[in-house]
Design an enzyme around this catalytic site. Structure first.
Site, PDB file in Angstrom:
ATOM      1  N   GLU A   1      -1.603  23.918   7.718  1.00  0.00           N
ATOM      2  CA  GLU A   1      -2.771  24.211   8.560  1.00  0.00           C
ATOM      3  C   GLU A   1      -2.984  25.710   8.755  1.00  0.00           C
ATOM      4  O   GLU A   1      -4.121  26.183   8.785  1.00  0.00           O
ATOM      5  CB  GLU A   1      -2.614  23.528   9.924  1.00  0.00           C
ATOM      6  CG  GLU A   1      -2.613  22.009   9.875  1.00  0.00           C
ATOM      7  CD  GLU A   1      -1.268  21.415   9.450  1.00  0.00           C
ATOM      8  OE1 GLU A   1      -0.264  22.162   9.408  1.00  0.00           O
ATOM      9  OE2 GLU A   1      -1.226  20.212   9.148  1.00  0.00           O
TER      10      GLU A   1
ATOM     11  N   ASP B   1      -0.909   5.509  16.445  1.00  0.00           N
ATOM     12  CA  ASP B   1      -0.135   6.661  15.953  1.00  0.00           C
ATOM     13  C   ASP B   1       0.630   7.343  17.091  1.00  0.00           C
ATOM     14  O   ASP B   1       1.612   8.044  16.861  1.00  0.00           O
ATOM     15  CB  ASP B   1      -1.045   7.685  15.274  1.00  0.00           C
ATOM     16  CG  ASP B   1      -1.301   7.330  13.815  1.00  0.00           C
ATOM     17  OD1 ASP B   1      -0.588   6.440  13.298  1.00  0.00           O
ATOM     18  OD2 ASP B   1      -2.197   7.934  13.205  1.00  0.00           O
TER      19      ASP B   1
END
Lengths: 276, 311
Positions: B53, B112
């Site tokens: 990222e 998640d």
């Protein structure tokens, strides 16, 4: 853009070293050590290698320079001033309130800077993005990015090393100022980065190893990088932190402090020769 | 019902066709974020940076310096958390024209669990100078927000949600960054919401109406710059405010609205949102109930705010 000869570059390197110690002394702080180690790399780049127009900073065809190790902006400000971006006298405003010459570079304040920097590890990613934009626009400008050896401890650098190789960004030329010192001591004792050449090679980069204070080698390295196609190039320049000032050379303590009046005189004598 | 990340995907496709400078980056989540829709149509303008990222944001910065309009895309929790310093120092300090898309905003990400539920992203982006923060309420607005972001200069953060949620705005509805939309007029209390929870605010409006309470509903799709005029007008005219968001109330919309009010027009404020805690695994439906993010919770908050009104 006027291209200096080898002899002229040698003289300019002295002026750049003088600028660095003078402007940091005037500021009372700053980073002379890692600025002095990068003098030949930067002087050759701005006064000989890069195509750029200080009078037209937005010239689309210009080569780009990204200072990833932002704290050595004294060397960048000096070569910018000496290639005509702003008056050399302005260097003495470094780090002062209202100055365009911030303690770490601000592109919003100083035109001619591509981007702000100061938090380490980010420059090579930016260089890659510029290279991708150049490929999309079918431009052949080159992008140079100066990194410190201690900076290579930042994980993002290696993300960017992968990206440049993955996208075969041969317009990118990374410069590693391998002076082997960081704030807390020797790079190899703080957090080893060796073997650098093998590391970059294994990431599919073309590596060029030189003595970073030998201008002929510096110029030849830039040319070799330019001729290398299909992969990015890195110039790993072995250097001496504080180079040119006897009392600063290879002393980690001169990473981030400036000379007092007496030290400044010794530094200038070292650079220009006593009595000059 | 549509996930508003689909609106992002549609917006990117439209932008790709209209503007050759638009490029898209992702960090190995292209299918999930819908950036692969752009990649399929404009492969030469799509860059997968892998699971990196920080490098993605730096690369996007470089592309913007080269004149491109990059959309750097991944989950909101990663893009704003892992790459915050890159966004701060490289992008915002230099005021670069980089668009940042955070998918999977809010607790409704579901099974998640906490690691993937962005609940702090609005706060992290809102404190950055030059940054705009946009949280669309449904897929139609998400598409408009995506296109609008490309048409303003400077950094923008766009937050999208994972789950399919009701689509209640229309193509023809007015959308401008920084201009809130008043969805329901009302005189007793005002509900200011952002993201898919705006729909819950509309349901709350109906429930409140049945109790004889007239609730104004404002879709505050832009958290920064905040539409202060509409907030102050609501405070003036209704004298009580409820904020609703799928985000920590500290630092998010609740804070942003409160900051405006305490300086100008202090009125009671109740905040619906995540109360200083992490999320957990569960179905989206279970989680929004457990964490008090549904219409009923907004109704209760409105009643509290009304009770606190300065008589």
């Amino acid at each position: 853009m006027y291209t200096q000869s080898l002899e002229e570059l040698k003289k300019s390197c002295k002026d750049v070293r003088g600028d660095i110690v003078k402007m940091t002394a005037a500021a009372g702080s700053g980073h002379p050590g890692g600025s002095l180690s990068a003098v030949e790399l930067m002087t050759a780049l701005y006064l000989n290698v890069m195509k750029h127009r200080p009078e037209e900073v937005t010239w689309p065809e210009r080569d780009r320079f990204i200072l990833s190790k932002g704290h050595v902006c004294p060397v960048l400000y000096s070569v910018m001033a000496r290639s005509g971006y702003f008056p050399v006298e302005e260097l003495l405003t470094l780090r002062k309130l209202g100055s365009r010459l911030q303690g770490h570079p601000s592109s919003k304040l100083l035109s001619g800077l591509e981007v702000s920097s100061g938090s380490l590890g980010q420059g090579l990613s930016i260089a890659n993005g510029l290279a991708l934009s150049a490929k999309l626009n079918k431009k052949d400008f080159r992008i140079y990015c100066l990194l410190g050896d201690g900076e290579l401890q930042e994980g993002q650098v290696w993300e960017a090393v992968m990206t440049a190789a993955h996208y075969k960004l041969d317009q990118v030329c990374a410069l590693v100022d391998y002076n082997n010192l960081q704030i807390d001591g020797a790079v190899e004792s703080v957090m080893g980065v060796a073997p650098l050449v093998e590391k970059w090679q294994s990431f599919n980069w073309h590596t060029i190893q030189i003595d970073g204070h030998d201008l002929s080698q510096v110029l030849a390295a830039y040319e070799e990088a330019k001729q290398t196609k299909g992969k990015p190039s890195v110039i790993i320049a072995t250097t001496v932190k504080g180079k040119g000032c006897s009392f600063m050379e290879n002393v980690a303590g001169w990473h981030g402090k400036s000379c007092n009046e007496k030290e400044l005189q010794i530094a200038l004598d070292d650079i220009y020769g006593k009595g000059n | 019902m549509l996930p508003n990340r689909d609106g992002y995907g549609h917006g990117l496709i439209e932008l790709g066709a209209a503007n050759s400078e638009v490029v898209v980056l992702d960090a190995d989540l292209a299918k999930s974020t819908r950036s692969d829709w752009f990649a399929d149509k404009f492969p030469e303008r799509f860059f997968d940076i892998g699971i990196a990222e920080q490098d993605m944001l730096g690369t996007a910065a470089g592309l913007s310096l080269g004149g491109k309009i990059p959309f750097a895309t991944t989950y909101g929790v990663f893009v704003t958390g892992r790459a915050w310093d890159q966004i701060r120092t490289t992008i915002c300090y230099s005021e670069l024209n980089v668009k940042i898309a955070g998918a999977h905003g809010g607790i409704s990400v579901g099974p998640d669990g906490a690691t993937h539920q962005a609940l702090e992203d609005i706060a992290l982006m809102r404190v950055l100078p030059h940054m705009r923060v946009i949280v669309p309420c449904d897929a139609v607005e998400a598409k408009k927000a995506t296109i609008a972001a490309a048409n303003v200069k400077g950094p923008c953060y766009l937050r999208f949600a994972r789950e399919a949620t009701p689509v209640f705005t229309e193509e023809k509805d007015f959308f401008e960054i920084g201009k809130a939309n008043v969805l329901k007029e009302g005189t007793d209390v005002t509900i200011i919401a952002c993201g898919p929870i705006v729909y819950e605010a509309l349901l709350a409006n109906e429930q409140l109406a049945a109790m004889g309470i007239s609730a104004r509903v404002i879709n505050m799709h832009t958290i920064k710059p905040l539409d202060e005029a509409v907030v102050l007008q609501a405070a003036e005219e209704t004298q009580a405010i409820v904020t609703a968001e799928e985000h920590q109330v500290a630092g998010g919309l609740g804070s942003a609205v409160s900051e405006v009010l305490v300086k100008n027009k202090p009125v009671p404020v109740e905040m619906v949102g995540i109360q200083d805690t992490f999320g957990e695994s569960g179905t989206p439906e279970e989680l929004v109930v457990k964490y008090h993010l549904v219409a009923n919770d907004i109704v209760l908050a409105a009643q509290k705010a009304l009770a606190r009104k300065i008589k």
